[in-house]
Design a protein around this motif. Structure first.
Motif, PDB file in Angstrom:
ATOM      1  N   PRO A 198       0.627  -1.590  -0.156  1.00 40.52           N
ATOM      2  CA  PRO A 198      -0.293  -0.467  -0.189  1.00 40.52           C
ATOM      3  C   PRO A 198       1.615   1.769   0.496  1.00 40.52           C
ATOM      4  O   PRO A 198       2.090   1.237   0.588  1.00 40.52           O
ATOM      5  N   TRP A 199       0.289   2.071  -0.127  1.00 40.77           N
ATOM      6  CA  TRP A 199       1.228   3.388  -0.438  1.00 40.77           C
ATOM      7  C   TRP A 199       1.302   3.869   1.334  1.00 40.77           C
ATOM      8  O   TRP A 199       2.301   4.764   1.699  1.00 40.77           O
ATOM      9  N   PHE A 200       0.354   4.033   2.099  1.00 45.34           N
ATOM     10  CA  PHE A 200       0.665   4.324   3.603  1.00 45.34           C
ATOM     11  C   PHE A 200      -0.386   2.698   4.237  1.00 45.34           C
ATOM     12  O   PHE A 200      -1.471   2.220   3.332  1.00 45.34           O
ATOM     13  N   ASN A 201      -0.698   3.291   5.523  1.00 45.52           N
ATOM     14  CA  ASN A 201      -1.222   1.981   5.873  1.00 45.52           C
ATOM     15  C   ASN A 201      -2.860   3.178   6.102  1.00 45.52           C
ATOM     16  O   ASN A 201      -2.868   4.287   5.745  1.00 45.52           O
ATOM     17  N   PRO A 202      -3.410   1.788   6.604  1.00 51.60           N
ATOM     18  CA  PRO A 202      -4.732   2.665   6.643  1.00 51.60           C
ATOM     19  C   PRO A 202      -5.324   3.824   7.232  1.00 51.60           C
ATOM     20  O   PRO A 202      -3.949   3.850   8.340  1.00 51.60           O
ATOM     21  N   VAL A 203      -5.575   4.809   7.519  1.00 45.27           N
ATOM     22  CA  VAL A 203      -5.622   5.718   8.019  1.00 45.27           C
ATOM     23  C   VAL A 203      -6.522   5.979   9.425  1.00 45.27           C
ATOM     24  O   VAL A 203      -6.953   6.521  10.087  1.00 45.27           O
TER      25      VAL A 203
END
Length: 208
Positions: free
Chosen positions: A167-172
């Motif tokens: 993923p581009w980043f973890n869940p927010v």
């Protein structure tokens, strides 16, 4: 004598077993053996080695993988870079190689965090003890939150394989995220087998 029946030995040539099978019988049994023994030997000699089970032209595992492990070393909300490792092992008697997998998010507060699909990779072994890289082709359906993966060089029985999703980043949003994994055997008209659910816990770091 009452209660006792005697069967004459049976000529295996009359069973239509063929010369090749007669040659595979134990020495001394190639001509005359008792009927039941002849039938048992015939079935044992004709039995094929374990292989993919095909029913109605569809390929299935004989022993499907039954467990998946999800590993991540970044577990805070919004953290980047992130990498999720999905590891499963094939039984030596799986009967078929692993031709593909699906990985689908089934739970989690954030259903929008994006993936870099082109950065998906696979290797033999487990995270931080990586073995040989293996080719993998990946597609992601954002509406279904489902990855479809295929291995141009199927993973053989007895191997442990890990797929890395990026993923581009973890869940927010902090939550427990679940991913359902299925295994797809290599072969015509494959029947997917559920493997299990990978669990990813994303935390909100304490604010001081």
């Amino acid at each position: 004598m009452a209660g006792v029946s005697v069967h004459a030995p049976l000529d295996v040539r009359r069973l239509g077993l063929g010369e090749g099978l007669r040659q595979r019988l134990p020495q001394g049994l190639g001509g005359m053996v008792p009927p039941l023994a002849a039938l048992t030997l015939a079935l044992a000699a004709a039995a094929p080695a374990a292989r993919a089970l095909e029913l109605g032209g569809r390929t299935q595992f004989v022993r499907a993988p039954w467990k998946v492990t999800l590993t991540s070393y970044t577990t805070n909300v919004g953290q980047s870079p992130a990498e999720y490792f999905f590891t499963l092992s094939l039984d030596e008697r799986a009967g078929a190689s692993l031709g593909g997998m699906t990985i689908q998010q089934t739970r989690g507060a954030d259903w929008q965090f994006p993936f870099a699909v082109e950065r998906t990779r696979a290797f033999l072994g487990v995270p931080r003890r990586e073995g040989r890289r293996i080719p993998v082709e990946a597609a992601f359906d954002p509406a279904a939150r489902r990855f479809s993966l295929s291995f141009p060089e199927p993973v053989p029985p007895g191997a442990t394989v890990t797929v890395s999703l990026r993923p581009w980043f973890n869940p927010v949003q902090a939550d427990t995220y679940l991913f359902q994994v299925t295994a797809i055997p290599a072969g015509p008209e494959p029947v997917a087998s559920p493997v299990g659910v990978g669990t990813l816990r994303i935390y909100q770091p304490n604010e001081w």
